[in-house]
Design a protein around this motif. Sequence first.
Motif, PDB file in Angstrom:
ATOM      1  N   UNK A  11       0.843  -1.198   0.000  1.00 18.16           N
ATOM      2  CA  UNK A  11       0.000   0.000   0.000  1.00 18.16           C
ATOM      3  C   UNK A  11       0.883   1.255   0.000  1.00 18.16           C
ATOM      4  N   UNK A  12       1.861   1.302   0.883  1.00 12.40           N
ATOM      5  CA  UNK A  12       2.748   2.463   0.960  1.00 12.40           C
ATOM      6  C   UNK A  12       3.544   2.632  -0.327  1.00 12.40           C
ATOM      7  N   UNK A  13       4.041   1.534  -0.873  1.00 12.21           N
ATOM      8  CA  UNK A  13       4.824   1.556  -2.106  1.00 12.21           C
ATOM      9  C   UNK A  13       4.003   2.141  -3.258  1.00 12.21           C
ATOM     10  N   UNK A  14       2.722   1.806  -3.310  1.00 10.69           N
ATOM     11  CA  UNK A  14       1.859   2.306  -4.380  1.00 10.69           C
ATOM     12  C   UNK A  14       1.413   3.743  -4.129  1.00 10.69           C
ATOM     13  N   UNK A  15       1.178   4.106  -2.884  1.00 12.93           N
ATOM     14  CA  UNK A  15       0.776   5.476  -2.561  1.00 12.93           C
ATOM     15  C   UNK A  15       1.861   6.466  -2.973  1.00 12.93           C
ATOM     16  N   UNK A  16       3.099   6.040  -2.886  1.00 16.91           N
ATOM     17  CA  UNK A  16       4.226   6.924  -3.181  1.00 16.91           C
ATOM     18  C   UNK A  16       4.353   7.297  -4.655  1.00 16.91           C
ATOM     19  N   UNK A  17       3.691   6.565  -5.551  1.00 17.49           N
ATOM     20  CA  UNK A  17       3.862   6.815  -6.976  1.00 17.49           C
ATOM     21  C   UNK A  17       2.565   6.511  -7.719  1.00 17.49           C
ATOM     22  N   UNK A  18       1.875   7.556  -8.168  1.00 17.48           N
ATOM     23  CA  UNK A  18       0.588   7.373  -8.849  1.00 17.48           C
ATOM     24  C   UNK A  18       0.714   6.611 -10.161  1.00 17.48           C
ATOM     25  N   UNK A  19       1.799   6.814 -10.885  1.00 17.36           N
ATOM     26  CA  UNK A  19       1.995   6.064 -12.135  1.00 17.36           C
ATOM     27  C   UNK A  19       2.111   4.568 -11.859  1.00 17.36           C
ATOM     28  N   UNK A  20       2.868   4.238 -10.842  1.00 17.58           N
ATOM     29  CA  UNK A  20       3.034   2.832 -10.452  1.00 17.58           C
ATOM     30  C   UNK A  20       1.699   2.260  -9.979  1.00 17.58           C
ATOM     31  N   UNK A  21       0.956   3.049  -9.219  1.00 19.66           N
ATOM     32  CA  UNK A  21      -0.347   2.601  -8.730  1.00 19.66           C
ATOM     33  C   UNK A  21      -1.303   2.360  -9.895  1.00 19.66           C
ATOM     34  N   UNK A  57      -7.333   4.424  -3.423  1.00 16.44           N
ATOM     35  CA  UNK A  57      -6.219   5.367  -3.216  1.00 16.44           C
ATOM     36  C   UNK A  57      -6.201   6.430  -4.308  1.00 16.44           C
ATOM     37  N   UNK A  58      -6.369   6.006  -5.539  1.00 11.02           N
ATOM     38  CA  UNK A  58      -6.341   6.958  -6.650  1.00 11.02           C
ATOM     39  C   UNK A  58      -7.558   7.885  -6.619  1.00 11.02           C
ATOM     40  N   UNK A  59      -8.682   7.387  -6.129  1.00 13.06           N
ATOM     41  CA  UNK A  59      -9.861   8.241  -5.978  1.00 13.06           C
ATOM     42  C   UNK A  59      -9.613   9.307  -4.909  1.00 13.06           C
ATOM     43  N   UNK A  60      -8.986   8.922  -3.825  1.00 13.65           N
ATOM     44  CA  UNK A  60      -8.675   9.872  -2.759  1.00 13.65           C
ATOM     45  C   UNK A  60      -7.799  11.011  -3.271  1.00 13.65           C
ATOM     46  N   UNK A  61      -6.846  10.680  -4.125  1.00 18.85           N
ATOM     47  CA  UNK A  61      -5.967  11.716  -4.665  1.00 18.85           C
ATOM     48  C   UNK A  61      -6.510  12.314  -5.971  1.00 18.85           C
ATOM     49  N   UNK A  62      -7.664  11.809  -6.417  1.00 20.96           N
ATOM     50  CA  UNK A  62      -8.309  12.260  -7.656  1.00 20.96           C
ATOM     51  C   UNK A  62      -7.323  12.241  -8.818  1.00 20.96           C
ATOM     52  N   UNK A  63      -6.624  11.121  -8.919  1.00 22.33           N
ATOM     53  CA  UNK A  63      -5.604  11.006  -9.950  1.00 22.33           C
ATOM     54  C   UNK A  63      -5.987   9.990 -11.001  1.00 22.33           C
ATOM     55  N   UNK A  64      -5.888  10.259 -12.275  1.00 23.46           N
ATOM     56  CA  UNK A  64      -5.387  11.473 -12.895  1.00 23.46           C
ATOM     57  C   UNK A  64      -6.412  12.614 -12.912  1.00 23.46           C
ATOM     58  N   UNK A  65      -7.661  12.289 -12.657  1.00 20.61           N
ATOM     59  CA  UNK A  65      -8.712  13.296 -12.506  1.00 20.61           C
ATOM     60  C   UNK A  65      -9.828  12.650 -11.699  1.00 20.61           C
ATOM     61  N   UNK A  66     -10.746  13.471 -11.202  1.00 23.35           N
ATOM     62  CA  UNK A  66     -11.850  12.889 -10.449  1.00 23.35           C
ATOM     63  C   UNK A  66     -12.687  11.980 -11.338  1.00 23.35           C
ATOM     64  N   UNK A  67     -12.958  12.414 -12.556  1.00 17.86           N
ATOM     65  CA  UNK A  67     -13.810  11.626 -13.455  1.00 17.86           C
ATOM     66  C   UNK A  67     -13.212  10.242 -13.716  1.00 17.86           C
ATOM     67  N   UNK A  68     -11.938  10.191 -14.005  1.00 18.44           N
ATOM     68  CA  UNK A  68     -11.285   8.908 -14.282  1.00 18.44           C
ATOM     69  C   UNK A  68     -11.235   8.058 -13.027  1.00 18.44           C
ATOM     70  N   UNK A  69     -10.820   8.643 -11.926  1.00 18.39           N
ATOM     71  CA  UNK A  69     -10.657   7.851 -10.701  1.00 18.39           C
ATOM     72  C   UNK A  69     -11.995   7.354 -10.161  1.00 18.39           C
TER      73      UNK A  69
END
Length: 152
Positions: A11-21, A57-69
Amino acid sequence: MNLRYLCANHRQWLIENNDRAEQAWLDWMERGRMLCEEGNHSEAIPYLGCAFDVAGMLLTSEWPSYAVSATRFSECAAQLMAAYRKQGDEKHHYYLLVGASSVLARQLGDRDKQRLAADCISALYTDGDDEPAPLLAGGKLVSHGGANLQLH
């Protein structure tokens, strides 16, 4: 009931890098879908579960956007719920339904996110044929997306 599929280190490893996640999400979703198509739902659940954790996790950071996540999160939840249902595990299916709906419902107060959040929630309450998913309520009428359903 707390459904966590990733260990703390991953979890920590993936949180650190959105591309990797994102890449992990794509890989796990693909593997989970493939296993489901083969009828191996119990083998698919760990992959889909890890993808669900990452999607949250990606939804929380809204990455790459809210719509996508948000779309990915609801898609992933639906796939995982379907795998549990096909395995005959209604308890986990409904637990995920309530949990994922709750996460998305937090966005209903934000005018910019409201419509998409509502659409994502609605998608969770349909099965693969866009028919309403059956809801348990002791055979009583249940309000579901503006319609009342009679359970048998």
